[in-house]
Write a protein that holds these residues in place. Structure first.
Motif, short mmCIF file in Angstrom:
data_model
loop_
_atom_site.label_atom_id
_atom_site.label_comp_id
_atom_site.label_asym_id
_atom_site.label_seq_id
_atom_site.Cartn_x
_atom_site.Cartn_y
_atom_site.Cartn_z
N THR A 119 -0.01 9.91 -5.11
CA THR A 119 -1.27 9.27 -5.20
C THR A 119 -2.30 10.08 -5.87
N LYS A 120 -3.31 9.63 -6.33
CA LYS A 120 -4.38 10.21 -6.55
C LYS A 120 -4.57 11.58 -5.96
N THR A 148 0.78 -0.86 -0.02
CA THR A 148 0.15 -0.35 0.09
C THR A 148 0.98 1.51 0.18
N LYS A 149 0.76 2.32 -0.38
CA LYS A 149 1.31 3.01 -0.08
C LYS A 149 1.27 4.24 0.72
N GLY A 157 3.21 0.04 -8.49
CA GLY A 157 2.00 1.30 -8.70
C GLY A 157 1.49 0.99 -9.73
N GLU A 188 -4.59 4.51 -7.10
CA GLU A 188 -3.88 5.29 -5.58
C GLU A 188 -1.99 5.34 -5.25
N TYR A 189 -1.75 4.66 -6.10
CA TYR A 189 -0.63 5.88 -6.41
C TYR A 189 1.08 5.26 -6.98
#
Length: 162
Positions: free
Chosen positions: A50-51, A3-4, A71, A117-118
């Motif tokens: 990130t977005k 995950t980020k 990612g 997400e990233y």
């Protein structure tokens, strides 16, 4: 896939003034005289976007090479001096036009976005990065010169810079 938050924590990333999160990872011990200023021969960072936290439009006085790691694909948005716009997609899907790396030429105004997400990349600057060689832009500054790119500018340039 991580995950980020895992990447931010594992790599000890900090917020970057242009957006996203970064950590300087490399700096050459050799120095070069550039415009009467001493700079490291090169520098490199990890950079996570990130977005909701893109790289806002900015300009460097040196070339910057972006290397994709993990990612979602990332888009580097370039505004050239002659008014031309180019979008370069970094990612693993080479068959569909994505690239694993891209060099942003010195003097180009650019920013980057992630649709999901990233995206985790590394950026190398040659000669090495120094904040004295970095300029962020406001929407007003860019709209005067590039009114044809209003949508991009309103999305990726700050209204004001503190």
């Amino acid at each position: 896939m991580k995950t980020k938050e895992e990447w931010i924590n594992e790599l000890h990333l900090e917020p970057h003034p242009e957006g996203g999160y970064y950590l300087r990872t490399e700096e050459a011990t050799e120095k070069i005289n550039r415009n009467s200023l001493m700079r490291p021969l090169y520098t490199s960072i990890y950079f996570l976007l990130t977005k909701d936290n893109p790289s806002h439009l900015h300009q460097l006085t040196a070339d910057e090479i972006w290397y994709y790691h993990d990612g979602a694909p990332l888009t580097v948005h370039c505004l050239y001096e002659d008014g031309r716009y180019e979008a370069i997609k970094l990612g693993k899907d080479i068959a569909n036009g994505e690239r694993l790396h891209f060099c942003v030429p010195a003097g180009t105004i650019f920013g980057s976005t992630v649709a999901q997400e990233y995206s985790l990349v590394s950026c190398a600057v040659v000669p090495g990065f120094d904040f004295a060689d970095f300029k962020l832009f406001t929407q007003e500054e860019l709209l005067v010169k590039y009114p044809q790119h209003e949508g991009l500018i309103k999305h990726l340039a700050f209204e004001t810079i503190d």
